[in-house]
Design a protein around this motif. Structure first.
Motif, mmCIF file in Angstrom:
data_model
loop_
_atom_site.group_PDB
_atom_site.id
_atom_site.type_symbol
_atom_site.label_atom_id
_atom_site.label_comp_id
_atom_site.label_asym_id
_atom_site.label_seq_id
_atom_site.Cartn_x
_atom_site.Cartn_y
_atom_site.Cartn_z
ATOM 1 N N GLY A 64 0.790 -1.219 0.000
ATOM 2 C CA GLY A 64 0.000 0.000 0.000
ATOM 3 C C GLY A 64 0.823 1.271 0.000
ATOM 4 O O GLY A 64 2.020 1.253 -0.262
ATOM 5 N N PHE A 65 0.180 2.376 0.349
ATOM 6 C CA PHE A 65 0.793 3.699 0.205
ATOM 7 C C PHE A 65 0.309 4.645 1.303
ATOM 8 O O PHE A 65 -0.704 4.396 1.959
ATOM 9 N N GLY A 66 1.046 5.727 1.458
ATOM 10 C CA GLY A 66 0.644 6.832 2.321
ATOM 11 C C GLY A 66 0.800 8.133 1.559
ATOM 12 O O GLY A 66 1.765 8.311 0.810
ATOM 13 N N ILE A 67 -0.178 9.023 1.729
ATOM 14 C CA ILE A 67 -0.114 10.356 1.129
ATOM 15 C C ILE A 67 -0.519 11.376 2.189
ATOM 16 O O ILE A 67 -1.159 11.030 3.178
ATOM 17 N N ASP A 68 -0.125 12.616 1.975
ATOM 18 C CA ASP A 68 -0.573 13.711 2.826
ATOM 19 C C ASP A 68 -1.759 14.380 2.141
ATOM 20 O O ASP A 68 -1.672 14.767 0.977
ATOM 21 N N SER A 69 -2.864 14.484 2.869
ATOM 22 C CA SER A 69 -4.034 15.190 2.364
ATOM 23 C C SER A 69 -4.923 15.570 3.527
ATOM 24 O O SER A 69 -5.311 14.715 4.324
ATOM 25 N N CYS A 70 -5.231 16.852 3.631
ATOM 26 C CA CYS A 70 -6.122 17.331 4.692
ATOM 27 C C CYS A 70 -7.575 17.347 4.252
ATOM 28 O O CYS A 70 -8.468 17.459 5.076
ATOM 29 N N ASP A 71 -7.830 17.227 2.957
ATOM 30 C CA ASP A 71 -9.205 17.402 2.496
ATOM 31 C C ASP A 71 -9.842 16.149 1.889
ATOM 32 O O ASP A 71 -10.996 16.186 1.485
ATOM 33 N N LEU A 72 -9.123 15.042 1.833
ATOM 34 C CA LEU A 72 -9.747 13.779 1.422
ATOM 35 C C LEU A 72 -10.249 13.079 2.670
ATOM 36 O O LEU A 72 -9.499 12.896 3.625
#
Length: 136
Positions: A64-72
């Motif tokens: 899997g993966f990790g991302i930075d997102s405050c609005d998802l």
């Protein structure tokens, strides 16, 4: 190495089971970090496209993966279609699949997902990437 493949429904025999996905959802705890045995790549250039928006990769592993997102914001265990791409010394590895969202935290601005419904040849390409990474 470029490996661009469309989603292949039904070729999910190597996907993690939901019990493993639920374990991954606890990734922020010290106990779960100790349980994690899989190599993660933090020094990465790539992106994940979700809902027609692209986000730079924070880290990723073979599952899997990790991302930075405050609005998802997603419900736990939501299945979403993604396009994934990572650039490495030998080229670009790109594929489309679905991801089970294991963490969606708008306060910490993080989203993490586990790859599912992924074509066998893409799973093989991801495994080869991490084999090469481990070998140095």
């Amino acid at each position: 190495m470029t490996n661009e493949t469309a989603l292949h429904p039904g070729e999910d025999d190597t996907a993690p089971d939901l019990a493993g996905v639920e374990e991954t959802a606890e990734a922020g705890t010290a106990e779960s970090t100790q349980r994690r045995r899989e190599l993660r790549d933090f020094d990465v250039t790539g992106e994940v496209t979700i809902s027609e928006r692209s986000f730079p990769l924070k880290d990723w592993s073979s599952s899997g993966f990790g991302i930075d997102s405050c609005d998802l914001e997603f419900e736990d265990h939501a299945r979403v279609p993604i396009d994934f791409s990572v650039t490495h010394s030998s080229g670009t590895l790109s594929f489309s699949c679905k991801a089970v969202i294991v963490r969606s935290d708008t306060i910490a601005c993080e989203v993490a997902g586990a790859f599912v419904e992924m074509a066998r040849e893409d799973r093989v390409a991801v495994a080869a990437y991490f084999d090469a990474l481990e070998e140095g």
